[in-house]
Motif scaffolding. Structure first.
Motif, short mmCIF file in Angstrom:
data_model
loop_
_atom_site.label_atom_id
_atom_site.label_comp_id
_atom_site.label_asym_id
_atom_site.label_seq_id
_atom_site.Cartn_x
_atom_site.Cartn_y
_atom_site.Cartn_z
N ALA A 1 5.70 -86.23 80.27
CA ALA A 1 4.65 -85.81 80.82
C ALA A 1 4.18 -86.37 81.82
O ALA A 1 3.26 -85.26 81.91
N LYS A 2 3.89 -87.31 81.59
CA LYS A 2 3.19 -88.10 82.70
C LYS A 2 3.36 -87.60 83.52
O LYS A 2 2.92 -87.93 84.97
N VAL A 3 5.04 -88.20 83.66
CA VAL A 3 5.06 -88.15 85.33
C VAL A 3 4.95 -86.48 86.08
O VAL A 3 4.32 -86.50 87.46
N ASN A 4 5.25 -85.65 84.90
CA ASN A 4 4.71 -84.12 85.50
C ASN A 4 3.46 -83.74 85.83
O ASN A 4 2.94 -83.55 86.76
N MET A 5 2.72 -84.70 85.07
CA MET A 5 1.16 -84.11 84.88
C MET A 5 0.77 -84.86 86.58
O MET A 5 0.20 -84.57 87.11
N TYR A 6 1.68 -86.26 86.61
CA TYR A 6 1.37 -87.71 87.80
C TYR A 6 1.24 -86.40 89.27
O TYR A 6 0.53 -85.75 90.13
N TRP A 7 3.21 -85.72 89.27
CA TRP A 7 3.48 -84.57 90.26
C TRP A 7 2.44 -83.73 90.42
O TRP A 7 1.96 -83.05 91.07
N ASP A 8 1.75 -82.66 89.35
CA ASP A 8 1.26 -81.65 89.41
C ASP A 8 -0.14 -82.10 90.10
O ASP A 8 -0.64 -81.21 90.99
#
Length: 163
Positions: free
Chosen positions: A56-63
């Motif tokens: 979720a944190k990796v996705n949030m970073y790329w968002d």
């Protein structure tokens, strides 16, 4: 001594500013509505489902990187609009600007829909559906509708100037 001539009118700077503003603002609509409010997908959710805290944190970073990129598009578009409004050869036309905005948003949807959804498979519009294709095609269709509407408004702006 040569006579003073006024520059030939051009709408290109207004259309270019509208394209960048439309792409940036369309990206914000996508990110805010689909990523954050509805939580239908993240930038990498098809490749890296956000089913753990780390994912979720990796996705949030790329968002966040996506939002930074559309912020830059919007800021550059605002700068171009500011520059265009000070030029006497650029006619002020609400239709032309709105048409450019819709063209930019439509272009964003079509490019993002083809590259991220279809070619790279980074995510889909509604990641959690069994059949992801209908929402992806609706996204592309909406982009096409925005392109057609924007083109029609830009054309209409040639014949009627709003001051």
């Amino acid at each position: 001594m040569s006579p003073i001539t006024s520059p030939r009118p051009t709408r290109a700077p207004l259309i270019a500013a509208g394209l960048l503003l439309g792409a940036g603002l369309g990206g914000f609509v996508d990110g805010i509505v689909l990523h954050q409010i509805f939580q239908w997908h993240n930038m990498l959710s098809n490749q890296l489902p956000p089913d753990t805290l780390v994912r979720a944190k990796v996705n949030m970073y790329w968002d966040g990187m996506f939002h930074a990129a559309v912020w830059v598009l919007t800021a550059v578009g605002l700068g171009m609009l500011w520059s265009a409004t000070g030029r006497p050869e650029v006619p002020h036309s609400g239709r032309t600007l709105l048409g450019g905005l819709l063209l930019g948003w439509g272009l964003f949807n079509v490019v993002e829909g083809i590259i991220d959804h279809q070619l790279l498979g980074l995510h889909h519009v509604y990641e959690y559906a069994t059949n992801k294709q209908p929402a992806d095609l609706a996204f592309l269709g909406f982009g096409g509708l925005l392109l057609l509407s924007g083109w029609a408004l830009v054309r209409a702006g040639r014949t009627r100037r709003l001051t």
